[in-house]
Design a protein around this motif. Structure first.
Motif, short mmCIF file in Angstrom:
data_model
loop_
_atom_site.label_atom_id
_atom_site.label_comp_id
_atom_site.label_asym_id
_atom_site.label_seq_id
_atom_site.Cartn_x
_atom_site.Cartn_y
_atom_site.Cartn_z
N UNK A 86 20.52 49.91 88.87
CA UNK A 86 21.78 50.43 89.41
C UNK A 86 21.56 51.33 90.62
N UNK A 87 22.52 51.27 91.52
CA UNK A 87 22.53 52.15 92.68
C UNK A 87 23.93 52.68 92.91
N UNK A 88 24.02 53.95 93.28
CA UNK A 88 25.32 54.59 93.52
C UNK A 88 25.26 55.32 94.85
N UNK A 89 26.31 55.15 95.64
CA UNK A 89 26.46 55.92 96.87
C UNK A 89 27.79 56.67 96.80
N UNK A 90 27.73 58.00 96.74
CA UNK A 90 28.98 58.77 96.76
C UNK A 90 29.56 58.82 98.18
N UNK A 91 30.85 59.03 98.23
CA UNK A 91 31.52 59.12 99.53
C UNK A 91 32.99 59.38 99.37
N UNK A 92 33.77 58.78 100.27
CA UNK A 92 35.22 58.97 100.21
C UNK A 92 35.92 57.77 100.85
N UNK A 124 15.24 49.68 93.57
CA UNK A 124 14.73 49.84 92.20
C UNK A 124 14.23 48.50 91.67
N UNK A 125 15.01 47.45 91.90
CA UNK A 125 14.58 46.12 91.47
C UNK A 125 13.26 45.74 92.15
N UNK A 126 13.16 45.91 93.47
CA UNK A 126 11.98 45.51 94.22
C UNK A 126 10.73 46.22 93.71
N UNK A 152 26.52 49.65 92.53
CA UNK A 152 25.97 48.29 92.56
C UNK A 152 25.08 48.12 91.35
N UNK A 153 25.19 47.00 90.71
CA UNK A 153 24.30 46.65 89.61
C UNK A 153 23.64 45.32 89.96
N UNK A 154 22.30 45.36 89.99
CA UNK A 154 21.50 44.15 90.16
C UNK A 154 21.03 43.76 88.77
N UNK A 156 25.39 51.34 111.78
CA UNK A 156 24.44 50.25 112.01
C UNK A 156 23.37 50.14 110.92
N UNK A 157 23.01 51.26 110.28
CA UNK A 157 21.96 51.23 109.26
C UNK A 157 22.52 51.24 107.84
N UNK A 158 23.68 50.65 107.65
CA UNK A 158 24.31 50.62 106.32
C UNK A 158 23.32 50.16 105.25
N UNK A 159 22.54 49.12 105.55
CA UNK A 159 21.63 48.57 104.55
C UNK A 159 20.53 49.53 104.13
N UNK A 160 20.33 50.61 104.87
CA UNK A 160 19.31 51.59 104.50
C UNK A 160 19.86 52.70 103.61
N UNK A 161 21.19 52.74 103.43
CA UNK A 161 21.78 53.85 102.65
C UNK A 161 22.77 53.37 101.59
N UNK A 162 23.04 52.09 101.54
CA UNK A 162 24.11 51.59 100.68
C UNK A 162 23.75 51.60 99.20
N UNK A 163 24.77 51.47 98.39
CA UNK A 163 24.63 51.31 96.94
C UNK A 163 23.79 50.08 96.63
N UNK A 164 23.99 49.02 97.40
CA UNK A 164 23.23 47.78 97.22
C UNK A 164 21.75 48.03 97.49
N UNK A 165 21.46 48.77 98.58
CA UNK A 165 20.07 49.11 98.89
C UNK A 165 19.43 49.88 97.74
N UNK A 166 20.12 50.86 97.22
CA UNK A 166 19.56 51.70 96.15
C UNK A 166 19.22 50.86 94.91
N UNK A 167 20.11 49.95 94.53
CA UNK A 167 19.86 49.10 93.37
C UNK A 167 18.74 48.10 93.66
N UNK A 168 18.76 47.49 94.84
CA UNK A 168 17.73 46.52 95.20
C UNK A 168 16.36 47.18 95.34
#
Length: 185
Positions: free
Chosen positions: A126-132, A175-177, A111-113, A161-173
């Motif tokens: 930027x935020x990155x979440x590795x996975x598969x 940093x922005x916040x 994710x890039x904010x 249920x807690x996607x927003x606490x671990x997502x790529x979007x969360x990581x980028x946001x």
């Protein structure tokens, strides 16, 4: 905790806004929504796409803005779909992606904010979440959520249920916040 309400999330995707709004509220930032279709250049660079979108968003909104662009990067496909993730989702969908992935299912969500206001050129976070990539569609969710399994989890984004606490979007946001609150003091 002080609240800020002078930044707008610009997108045509209300799902992204609702996730961003929830995430930003945990940092005491109230996020406005400015719904607009933005100029999306064709580029292999997520950063270049995000910068262009932020400039376009600011020109339309005339207030401090953030935009988010993301990319699903699949190792066995040489990084595809990458910045073409929206197009690929619209054309072949989750089932098509699952059918393409053979063997190595390793993937990352980027994710890039991009923040832009009248004083600054776009600033990227930027935020990155590795996975598969899952072997089948699981859960109800939007976009690639039903097929992306974050590292360390056994369920897809759509099932967590807690996607927003671990997502790529969360990581980028996040940093922005941190930057945004620091620069507003």
């Amino acid at each position: 905790m002080q609240e800020w309400n002078d930044v707008y999330f610009v997108s045509s995707n209300k799902h992204k806004y609702l996730e961003a709004k929830e995430i930003m509220s945990s940092f005491g930032i109230r996020l406005g929504f400015f719904q607009a279709s933005l100029l999306e250049i064709q580029s292999d660079s997520l950063s270049a796409i995000a910068k262009t979108k932020a400039l376009d968003a600011f020109s339309k909104c005339k207030k401090p803005v953030i935009i988010e662009d993301d990319a699903l990067v699949i190792s066995s496909l040489g990084g595809f779909p990458g910045p073409y993730s929206s197009y690929v989702f619209d054309t072949i969908g989750n089932k098509g992606v699952i059918d393409l992935v053979k063997g190595n299912r390793s993937a990352k969500f980027h994710a890039t904010i991009s923040y832009c206001d009248k004083k600054r050129k776009p600033i990227l976070f930027e935020g990155i979440t590795p996975g598969k990539i899952a072997k089948k569609i699981s859960g109800k969710g939007w976009g690639y959520d039903p097929i992306f399994v974050p590292r360390g989890k056994t369920k897809t984004y759509a099932q967590i249920p807690d996607k927003n606490a671990i997502s790529h979007r969360y990581r980028a946001l996040a940093k922005f916040a941190s930057w945004f609150v620091r620069t507003r003091r």
